[in-house]
Design an enzyme around this catalytic site. Structure first.
Site, PDB file in Angstrom:
ATOM      1  N   ARG A  77      25.187 -25.891  24.182  1.00 21.30           N
ATOM      2  CA  ARG A  77      26.248 -25.427  25.077  1.00 21.30           C
ATOM      3  C   ARG A  77      26.336 -26.345  26.295  1.00 21.30           C
ATOM      4  O   ARG A  77      25.345 -26.573  26.988  1.00 21.30           O
ATOM      5  CB  ARG A  77      25.933 -23.994  25.532  1.00 21.30           C
ATOM      6  CG  ARG A  77      26.904 -23.429  26.563  1.00 21.30           C
ATOM      7  CD  ARG A  77      28.184 -22.940  25.905  1.00 21.30           C
ATOM      8  NE  ARG A  77      28.910 -22.053  26.807  1.00 21.30           N
ATOM      9  CZ  ARG A  77      29.948 -22.447  27.560  1.00 21.30           C
ATOM     10  NH1 ARG A  77      30.369 -23.696  27.526  1.00 21.30           N
ATOM     11  NH2 ARG A  77      30.554 -21.554  28.338  1.00 21.30           N
TER      12      ARG A  77
ATOM     13  N   GLU B 147       5.698   5.954  29.432  1.00 24.74           N
ATOM     14  CA  GLU B 147       5.137   6.863  30.436  1.00 24.74           C
ATOM     15  C   GLU B 147       3.896   7.576  29.902  1.00 24.74           C
ATOM     16  O   GLU B 147       2.876   7.702  30.608  1.00 24.74           O
ATOM     17  CB  GLU B 147       6.201   7.882  30.858  1.00 24.74           C
ATOM     18  CG  GLU B 147       7.344   7.301  31.677  1.00 24.74           C
ATOM     19  CD  GLU B 147       8.310   6.466  30.858  1.00 24.74           C
ATOM     20  OE1 GLU B 147       9.027   5.642  31.448  1.00 24.74           O
ATOM     21  OE2 GLU B 147       8.348   6.623  29.609  1.00 24.74           O
TER      22      GLU B 147
ATOM     23  N   GLU C   5      -0.370   2.043  14.567  1.00 22.52           N
ATOM     24  CA  GLU C   5       1.063   2.174  14.843  1.00 22.52           C
ATOM     25  C   GLU C   5       1.441   1.464  16.143  1.00 22.52           C
ATOM     26  O   GLU C   5       2.454   0.755  16.212  1.00 22.52           O
ATOM     27  CB  GLU C   5       1.460   3.645  14.931  1.00 22.52           C
ATOM     28  CG  GLU C   5       2.943   3.842  15.222  1.00 22.52           C
ATOM     29  CD  GLU C   5       3.346   5.295  15.319  1.00 22.52           C
ATOM     30  OE1 GLU C   5       4.509   5.565  15.663  1.00 22.52           O
ATOM     31  OE2 GLU C   5       2.497   6.179  15.049  1.00 22.52           O
TER      32      GLU C   5
END
Length: 388
Positions: free
Chosen positions: A269, A368, A243
């Site tokens: 751009r 954490e 996972e």
């Protein structure tokens, strides 16, 4: 293409998958994002193409292919710009189905795994609880034994596919007095009386149905116990390596996609008489972020190779998720900045990517928690073992 890990057959698979996703999925993504529901037909199309069976035995309709087909599958799902759709697919194929394949009895596999591979059934994995979060061992949901059944009571939350799935893989305490050593895994049909689901309204992953589930005297046959009784915690821990690596791969893939989009945008751009990819400050930021993504990808591929060869790479997979998701968040933040005001507009892909990516350091174990797990391994010399 990196031919240390990918063969010509892998490359052909990637191309055909890209074509499938562009034809069958991309035209519906905006609708699914807006409605928060993925239409049922697409699951069957994935099943018909064999995509749910990549990693599973041929006996149940799978293809039993190496892990790098799964890596390709995950990477390309991240590049259609719907973290919610990708999550719904891989939560079914690699969270719920992994437990069914590894712990399910022959009877369970013939019924649920075969139908999951064909796309006729959708599964979800139910571990996290409202007051437990990453504290898996502290879960409160119980499964009390009766003469020929178990009765489940409790609640789960943040469950991907929790509303629309056909079956649920549920972790519950069969011996609460034993703490984490008293947990078992069950498979539960959606239509079993006593199950209710509340859909959560999320910041991102809008296409996926994420639910809080309640189990009120849910009675299931004893045959729906998967694996050994009271061995649920080792089973869950064993699958966390896959996972976490999945979430690491997802992260490097979406970061790579964000960079590709930003670089293309910058080449078109113009500002102050030149395209913005000529400005050193922007060029160097792209160089820095591209380097981080490439390093994460290389580490993830190496870890995937070791996992595919049977190594228990829980430390490396944990590191993969910790750092890859952090890198992805930072990359997408900077790529959004490259688009200026357009990055903040929903008509451009970076706004959705920014919201979707933020779940990376939270889902599947917060950063954490992962730091403490890694600290235990590298400082305290803790050695996590696979389930026996």
């Amino acid at each position: 293409m990196n031919h240390m890990y990918f063969s010509e057959e892998h490359d052909m698979f990637r191309k055909s998958l890209q074509e499938f996703l562009q034809k069958e999925v991309v035209p519906h993504i905006d609708k699914w994002e807006e409605e928060g529901t993925i239409e049922r037909f697409i699951w069957k199309k994935f099943g018909d193409m064999g995509y749910f069976g990549l990693a599973y035995p041929e006996k149940y309709g799978g293809l039993d292919l190496d892990l790098f087909y799964t890596i390709i599958f995950l990477e390309e799902l991240q590049k259609i710009n719907s973290g919610g759709f990708a999550a719904a697919i891989w939560a079914h194929a690699y969270l719920a189905m992994t437990h069914v394949n590894k712990e399910g009895s022959e009877e369970i596999k013939e019924k649920y795994l075969s139908a999951s591979i064909s796309g006729d059934m959708i599964g979800c994995l139910c571990i996290t609880e409202p007051f437990g979060g990453s504290d898996v061992a502290g879960m409160k949901t119980t499964a009390v034994e009766k003469e020929d059944s178990f009765v489940i009571n409790g609640s789960k939350t943040f469950i991907t596919n929790g509303v629309y799935s056909d079956y649920l893989v549920v972790a519950a305490k069969t011996a609460p007095e034993k703490g984490g050593k008293g947990m078992s895994i069950f498979i539960v049909d959606r239509d079993t009386p006593g199950i209710s689901a509340t859909k959560l309204n999320k910041l991102g992953w809008r296409a996926s149905d994420t639910a809080e589930l309640a189990f009120d005297n849910v009675e299931i046959p004893k045959s729906h116990l998967m694996g050994e009784r009271n061995q649920g915690f080792p089973y869950i821990m064993q699958h966390f390596a896959l996972e976490r690596l999945i979430m690491g791969v997802n992260a490097h893939a979406r970061a790579e996609y964000a960079l590709e989009y930003a670089i293309q945008y910058m080449s078109e751009r113009e500002a102050f008489g030149q395209t913005i990819d000529k400005f050193q400050a922007l060029r160097h930021k792209i160089a820095e972020r591209s380097s981080e993504v490439e390093m994460a990808k290389a580490f993830n591929y190496t870890t995937a190779k070791r996992l595919d060869e049977g190594e228990y790479v829980v430390k490396e997979a944990t590191m993969s998720k910790l750092l890859s998701t952090k890198i992805a968040d930072e990359v997408i933040y900077d790529c959004l900045q490259m688009l200026g005001g357009y990055g903040y507009v929903e008509d451009y892909p970076l706004a959705r990517m920014f919201r979707d990516s933020r779940l990376g350091p939270i889902g599947g174990g917060t950063s954490e928690i992962l730091k403490e797990i890694i600290a235990k391994m590298v400082i305290d010399n803790k050695d996590y073992k696979p389930a026996t």
